[in-house]
Write an enzyme that holds these catalytic residues in place. Structure first.
Site, PDB file in Angstrom:
ATOM      1  N   HIS A 127      14.459  39.911  33.883  1.00  0.00           N
ATOM      2  CA  HIS A 127      14.396  41.471  33.771  1.00  0.00           C
ATOM      3  C   HIS A 127      13.601  41.600  32.506  1.00  0.00           C
ATOM      4  O   HIS A 127      13.277  42.855  31.781  1.00  0.00           O
ATOM      5  CB  HIS A 127      15.719  42.128  33.593  1.00  0.00           C
ATOM      6  CG  HIS A 127      16.540  42.341  34.837  1.00  0.00           C
ATOM      7  ND1 HIS A 127      17.778  42.330  34.917  1.00  0.00           N
ATOM      8  CD2 HIS A 127      16.183  42.094  36.198  1.00  0.00           C
ATOM      9  CE1 HIS A 127      18.228  42.351  36.292  1.00  0.00           C
ATOM     10  NE2 HIS A 127      17.351  42.232  37.260  1.00  0.00           N
ATOM     11  N   GLU A 242      36.706  40.298  34.556  1.00  0.00           N
ATOM     12  CA  GLU A 242      37.552  41.132  35.661  1.00  0.00           C
ATOM     13  C   GLU A 242      36.934  40.441  36.952  1.00  0.00           C
ATOM     14  O   GLU A 242      36.136  39.656  37.090  1.00  0.00           O
ATOM     15  CB  GLU A 242      36.776  42.647  35.663  1.00  0.00           C
ATOM     16  CG  GLU A 242      35.161  42.767  35.851  1.00  0.00           C
ATOM     17  CD  GLU A 242      34.531  44.058  35.857  1.00  0.00           C
ATOM     18  OE1 GLU A 242      35.265  45.059  35.577  1.00  0.00           O
ATOM     19  OE2 GLU A 242      33.628  44.080  36.002  1.00  0.00           O
TER      20      GLU A 242
END
Ligand code: BV8
Ligand code: ZN
Length: 271
Positions: A127, A242
């Site tokens: 990116h 998570e």
């Protein structure tokens, strides 16, 4: 199905020792322990904006002053940060694999440059990078680490200030053609550069073990790599604090901070 306990670390390390071409995808979570805010955590806010609202060409065209304040702020924050044990473990593993004639590549979604600072060489910054700028007219690209990047941005960009718009003529300009510069970063709605996609494609073809570290696995095309590889029965291991859309695809899910888990998975005496 992902294995449920990190007790599988020894098992994973044996698989790693037999791998010939390891590919790692990292996201903002790998820099969290360096103090760089992630996108979707509480740090994902700047003033009243979400980072994802400002990382677009539309936002830049609407107010280059606001978007430059945002990127200037992030440059100044990141400049003070150091790689953490996760970045270092990856850079060391690359050196060891290279010595053994094996491949070890990192694709990062992060634009903070911390993998490079840690010594990773086989690195694809898919990116872009906060410290590379591109001309909006002639496409001239260069590294720019100036602090501030231009006088008008000195002491600007603080999350709790709302100073006056900076006139476009006072924003960073191309030293070749004097047109407005932009961060050389892939914004939402923009395509990843073809040469980068080709490099990624090659690494995905060669990969025989895939690690996905510290990413929410929601942004494409990066978020699609785990399932692409899993469908080819390539081993996928995830490290995250998570569960994510990649968790159900992964063969291993190591639950915990990357700076703690990665050194356990990658450290030297991999038997
Ligand atoms: C594209 C640079 C196709 C910017 C980034 C409309 C038009 C075109 C495309 C789209 C569209 N609508 C949607 C799309 C697709 C879009 C997309 O996927 N959107 C999502 C939101 C649904 N994708 C794109 O636009 C991409 N381009 O598709 O082009 C196209 C085709 C034809 C014509 C035109 C276009 C471009 C995407 C790139 C955007 N740029 N970054 C900048 O940084 O300023 S993306 C940005 O968010 C990050 O770089 C990263 O890639 C991404 C996700 O962030 P994460 O890294 O995952 O971070 P996040 O905060 O989300 O999660 C952190 C994770 O770490 C969490 O899971 C957390 O639990 C974990 N964690 C936290 N601490 C730790 C930890 N884990 C371990 N240890 C810890 N200590
Ligand atoms: Zn130019």
């Amino acid at each position: 199905m992902a294995s449920t306990t990190s007790g599988k670390i020894a098992e994973f390390r044996r698989l790693l020792a037999n791998a010939r071409s390891v590919l790692v995808l990292t996201g903002a979570g790998v820099s969290a322990e360096s103090g760089v805010p992630t996108f979707r955590g509480s740090g994902g806010l700047w003033r009243q904006y979400r980072a994802t609202d400002l990382a677009t060409l539309t936002a830049f065209n609407r107010s280059p002053s606001l978007v430059w304040e945002f990127y200037h702020y992030r440059r100044e924050v990141v400049r003070t940060k150091q790689p953490n044990k996760a970045h270092i473990a990856l850079a060391e593993a690359e050196k060891r694999f290279e010595k053994e004639g094996k491949r070890f590549n990192v694709i990062t979604q992060n634009v903070d440059g911390l993998h490079r600072k840690a010594g990773s060489k086989n690195l694809i910054e898919m990116h872009g990078n906060l410290f590379v700028v591109r001309c909006t007219s002639c496409n001239f690209i260069e590294e720019n680490t100036s602090s501030p990047i231009c006088e008008s941005l000195r002491n600007r960009g603080l999350p709790d200030e709302n100073g006056p718009e900076i006139d476009e003529k006072d924003l960073p300009h191309c030293r070749k053609c004097r047109s407005l510069l932009r961060p050389h970063i892939v914004w939402f709605g923009e395509q990843i550069w073809n040469d980068v996609l080709e490099k990624i494609e090659k690494e995905i073809q060669l990969c025989d073990l895939f690690l996905v570290v510290g990413t929410s696995s929601v942004v494409y095309p990066a978020a699609g790599y785990a399932s692409l590889l899993s469908e080819r029965s390539i081993l996928v291991a995830e490290i995250n604090i998570e569960t994510t859309p990649s968790t159900s695809i992964a063969n291993y899910h190591f639950h915990g901070p990357a700076a703690q888990i990665l050194p356990q998975l990658l450290s030297t005496n991999v038997n």
